[in-house]
Write an enzyme that holds these catalytic residues in place. Structure first.
Site, PDB file in Angstrom:
ATOM      1  N   ASP A  33      51.562  49.517  39.304  1.00  0.00           N
ATOM      2  CA  ASP A  33      50.778  50.093  40.396  1.00  0.00           C
ATOM      3  C   ASP A  33      51.732  50.734  41.397  1.00  0.00           C
ATOM      4  O   ASP A  33      52.575  50.047  41.991  1.00  0.00           O
ATOM      5  CB  ASP A  33      49.960  48.999  41.114  1.00  0.00           C
ATOM      6  CG  ASP A  33      48.654  48.674  40.392  1.00  0.00           C
ATOM      7  OD1 ASP A  33      48.284  49.410  39.447  1.00  0.00           O
ATOM      8  OD2 ASP A  33      47.999  47.682  40.785  1.00  0.00           O
ATOM      9  N   GLU A  87      38.084  54.177  40.091  1.00  0.00           N
ATOM     10  CA  GLU A  87      39.269  54.363  39.269  1.00  0.00           C
ATOM     11  C   GLU A  87      38.957  55.410  38.212  1.00  0.00           C
ATOM     12  O   GLU A  87      37.939  55.318  37.534  1.00  0.00           O
ATOM     13  CB  GLU A  87      39.647  53.039  38.586  1.00  0.00           C
ATOM     14  CG  GLU A  87      40.793  53.209  37.598  1.00  0.00           C
ATOM     15  CD  GLU A  87      41.392  51.900  37.111  1.00  0.00           C
ATOM     16  OE1 GLU A  87      40.980  50.832  37.592  1.00  0.00           O
ATOM     17  OE2 GLU A  87      42.272  51.965  36.243  1.00  0.00           O
ATOM     18  N   GLY A 111      47.264  45.895  36.806  1.00  0.00           N
ATOM     19  CA  GLY A 111      46.439  45.505  35.666  1.00  0.00           C
ATOM     20  C   GLY A 111      46.064  44.038  35.816  1.00  0.00           C
ATOM     21  O   GLY A 111      46.847  43.239  36.333  1.00  0.00           O
ATOM     22  N   GLN A 112      44.868  43.689  35.356  1.00  0.00           N
ATOM     23  CA  GLN A 112      44.431  42.293  35.484  1.00  0.00           C
ATOM     24  C   GLN A 112      45.431  41.342  34.840  1.00  0.00           C
ATOM     25  O   GLN A 112      45.771  40.306  35.403  1.00  0.00           O
ATOM     26  CB  GLN A 112      43.055  42.099  34.835  1.00  0.00           C
ATOM     27  CG  GLN A 112      41.870  42.390  35.732  1.00  0.00           C
ATOM     28  CD  GLN A 112      41.540  43.865  35.783  1.00  0.00           C
ATOM     29  OE1 GLN A 112      41.899  44.633  34.901  1.00  0.00           O
ATOM     30  NE2 GLN A 112      40.869  44.280  36.822  1.00  0.00           N
ATOM     31  N   GLU A 265      36.899  38.897  32.414  1.00  0.00           N
ATOM     32  CA  GLU A 265      36.916  39.465  33.761  1.00  0.00           C
ATOM     33  C   GLU A 265      36.202  40.807  33.666  1.00  0.00           C
ATOM     34  O   GLU A 265      36.729  41.773  33.131  1.00  0.00           O
ATOM     35  CB  GLU A 265      38.368  39.593  34.235  1.00  0.00           C
ATOM     36  CG  GLU A 265      38.513  39.952  35.681  1.00  0.00           C
ATOM     37  CD  GLU A 265      37.786  39.027  36.636  1.00  0.00           C
ATOM     38  OE1 GLU A 265      37.376  37.905  36.259  1.00  0.00           O
ATOM     39  OE2 GLU A 265      37.590  39.447  37.775  1.00  0.00           O
ATOM     40  N   GLU A 294      29.022  44.786  39.962  1.00  0.00           N
ATOM     41  CA  GLU A 294      29.084  44.577  38.518  1.00  0.00           C
ATOM     42  C   GLU A 294      27.854  43.815  38.013  1.00  0.00           C
ATOM     43  O   GLU A 294      27.287  44.160  36.963  1.00  0.00           O
ATOM     44  CB  GLU A 294      30.383  43.832  38.168  1.00  0.00           C
ATOM     45  CG  GLU A 294      31.611  44.715  38.394  1.00  0.00           C
ATOM     46  CD  GLU A 294      32.875  44.006  38.856  1.00  0.00           C
ATOM     47  OE1 GLU A 294      33.791  44.701  39.306  1.00  0.00           O
ATOM     48  OE2 GLU A 294      32.943  42.759  38.769  1.00  0.00           O
ATOM     49  N   VAL A 428      40.351  37.661  55.597  1.00  0.00           N
ATOM     50  CA  VAL A 428      41.464  38.202  56.377  1.00  0.00           C
ATOM     51  C   VAL A 428      40.980  39.476  57.067  1.00  0.00           C
ATOM     52  O   VAL A 428      40.491  40.391  56.405  1.00  0.00           O
ATOM     53  CB  VAL A 428      42.648  38.530  55.449  1.00  0.00           C
ATOM     54  CG1 VAL A 428      43.783  39.194  56.208  1.00  0.00           C
ATOM     55  CG2 VAL A 428      43.132  37.261  54.751  1.00  0.00           C
ATOM     56  N   GLY A 438      40.234  40.424  43.434  1.00  0.00           N
ATOM     57  CA  GLY A 438      39.248  39.902  42.477  1.00  0.00           C
ATOM     58  C   GLY A 438      39.920  39.158  41.324  1.00  0.00           C
ATOM     59  O   GLY A 438      39.454  38.098  40.902  1.00  0.00           O
ATOM     60  N   ASP A 439      41.030  39.687  40.830  1.00  0.00           N
ATOM     61  CA  ASP A 439      41.757  39.045  39.718  1.00  0.00           C
ATOM     62  C   ASP A 439      42.317  37.701  40.161  1.00  0.00           C
ATOM     63  O   ASP A 439      42.338  36.727  39.398  1.00  0.00           O
ATOM     64  CB  ASP A 439      42.933  39.918  39.254  1.00  0.00           C
ATOM     65  CG  ASP A 439      42.514  41.357  39.028  1.00  0.00           C
ATOM     66  OD1 ASP A 439      41.319  41.568  38.759  1.00  0.00           O
ATOM     67  OD2 ASP A 439      43.368  42.244  39.143  1.00  0.00           O
TER      68      ASP A 439
END
Ligand code: 8BR
Ligand code: 8BR
Ligand code: GLC
Length: 453
Positions: A33, A87, A111-112, A265, A294, A428, A438-439
């Site tokens: 990333d 994405e 990546g997850q 996931e 989702e 936060v 999320g991962d």
């Protein structure tokens, strides 16, 4: 008991037992990333330079993939305008070059699979076996120290090595992440919340390229694992999904034979045909993790339009609607655990019972707060320090609704022979970054459960 006390007791229990979890198999998506924190003036100049009218065409509707710089900038504006994540695959080489020259503020594991490998292996000390479609030197260098392994075949024999010892010289799979904070302003667009647009300049992960080691030695690899987490199927399209999903089916059958429970996931899958195919395969999984968008998108393909609409109407999302949707999904597919997360709370519906299911959610919420605050969780003390982040007060109504509807107490209720567990999360206020939270949530909760079993 107050939530703070439940939080600290859950954290202590999991911290002391998490190293007892056996190996976790993680497949399939890992990438680099390249994170850029957007600057309003810079972005405006770039839009003007290529032509504002042409760029603004894409702020109303995203293209299917990115074929030029107008589409790239327009898609970034689409995200900012709505405060929504998106994405897209970047097909054109000249646009990839433009992104490279635009640059980034930091390179991070992506990546997850990559994110979960670093968290589980590098932070929690839980051994993981990761599928990394391309192991470049840059990619390998982003893996933390710790019990993180990738398979390598030497003279027909399988070996497990740390990614840096793999000495791979394969391609770089770079995803450009354009992050913006809440209130970020360009032209007359103002972001209602923080989020990011991702442009994937990567030919491997979007097609779910599966390495030869995993094709040829999967039984042996699966034999080394106690649990599995599957991810990265969200970018498939009706043109390319058949082969990877057939391979996945084979992998799931092997895992099932060996008694290795698998978690899916479920990231946002824009192609409806692929989404439907994934829902049809859910029964092969023990568990699934998803957010409100989702879950709504799944209700759509199952023909429950009214529920889908309700899931996207209220903020925070109505937990009774979520529970209804989870029951529909459980009945339709037979999946035994559904973990739902949204901004402010998590819910998990399980076909089995125990406080440890809720405790794993509390642990996950601490890890998520640490990730939001720091961008990268460095060690377990970072997770402990997230106890300073206050418990979300906006969800008082959610807790009341669950108490009233299901007689829930301390985050646990029995509903139609299932257990429903709930936790309010810690939010936060000014997160460093939004990618990978999320991962962090899903993997911490899933593995946390196994630590307490
Ligand atoms: P968050 O915004 O809470 O992260 O939720 C996931 C989002 O995925 C959805 O809101 C949806 O907008 C978005 N999304 C992604 Br990721 N890719 C998308 C795409 N190609 N088209 C439309 N929406 C997308
Ligand atoms: P998805 O990208 O899969 O939607 O996961 C994002 C999750 O991260 C949300 O469901 C929410 O629970 C959590 N989250 C977000 Br977004 N912002 C957060 C913040 N500032 N602090 C803690 N958790 C956050
Ligand atoms: C997707 C993106 C990847 C990012 C990850 C975070 O897999 O492709 O770049 O790191 O989501 O969840």
């Amino acid at each position: 008991m107050a939530w703070n006390a439940l939080y600290s007791s859950a954290f202590e229990k999991i911290r002391s037992r998490i190293r007892n979890v056996g190996r976790v198999l993680l497949a399939y998506n890992t990438n680099i990333d390249a994170v850029k924190y957007l600057d309003g003036g810079d972005l405006e100049r770039r839009v003007e330079a290529v032509g504002k009218d042409e760029v603004f065409r894409y702020t109303d509707e995203l293209p299917e993939r990115i074929e030029n710089v107008h589409q790239l900038l327009g898609s970034i504006l689409w995200s900012i305008k709505r405060g929504k994540a998106a994405e897209l695959f970047v097909e054109s080489c000249s646009t990839r070059f433009y992104m490279r020259r635009w640059g980034w503020d930091e390179l991070r594991m992506g990546g997850q699979v990559g994110i979960m490998a670093n968290l589980l292996g590098g932070v929690y000390g839980v051994p993981v076996i990761a599928h990394v479609p391309q192991l470049s030197r840059l990619q390998a260098g982003l893996f933390k120290d710790g019990p993180i392994y990738v398979p390598r075949v030497e003279n027909g024999k399988l070996k497990l090595l740390h990614p840096r010892d793999f000495s791979g010289d394969e391609e770089n799979c770079v995803h450009h992440i354009y992050e913006f904070p809440r209130g970020f302003t360009v032209f007359d667009l103002k972001a209602p919340r923080e989020n990011r647009f991702i442009g994937s300049a990567d030919d491997y992960n979007p097609n779910v390229h599966i390495r030869p080691e995993f094709h040829e030695h999967f039984e042996e690899i699966a034999g080394e694992a106690e649990v599995a987490i599957i991810s990265g199927l969200q970018t498939l399209t009706k043109e390319n999904y058949h082969e990877p999903l057939e391979t996945l089916r084979g992998h799931l059958e092997v895992l099932e034979e060996r008694g290795v429970p698998a978690h899916l996931e479920f990231a946002f899958t824009s192609d409806e045909k692929v989404r439907k195919a994934l829902v049809d395969m859910l029964g092969l999984f023990h568990s699934v993790g998803l957010n409100e968008v989702e879950l709504a998108s799944i209700m759509e393909v199952l023909g429950n339009r009214a529920i889908a609409k309700k899931l996207l109407t209220n903020d925070p999302v109505d937990p009774v609607t979520v529970t209804d949707a989870m029951f529909k999904l459980a009945e339709k597919t037979g999946v035994k655990r559904i973990h739902f997360h949204t901004y402010g709370y998590y819910l998990v519906l399980t076909g089995y019972k125990g406080e440890y299911v809720r405790d794993a959610l509390l642990f996950a919420a601490l890890a998520a707060a640490a990730k939001a605050k720091l961008g990268d969780v460095r060690n377990i003390d970072d997770v402990a320090k997230a106890m300073d982040v206050p418990v979300n007060e906006r969800v008082g109504g959610v807790e009341e609704a669950l108490a009233e509807q299901y007689g829930m107490r301390e985050g646990i209720a029995e509903v139609n022979g299932h257990q429903l567990a709930f936790v309010p999360t810690r939010i936060v206020v000014r997160p460093k970054s939004t990618v990978g939270i999320g991962d962090t949530i899903s993997s911490s909760a899933f593995v946390g459960e196994f630590a307490l079993r």
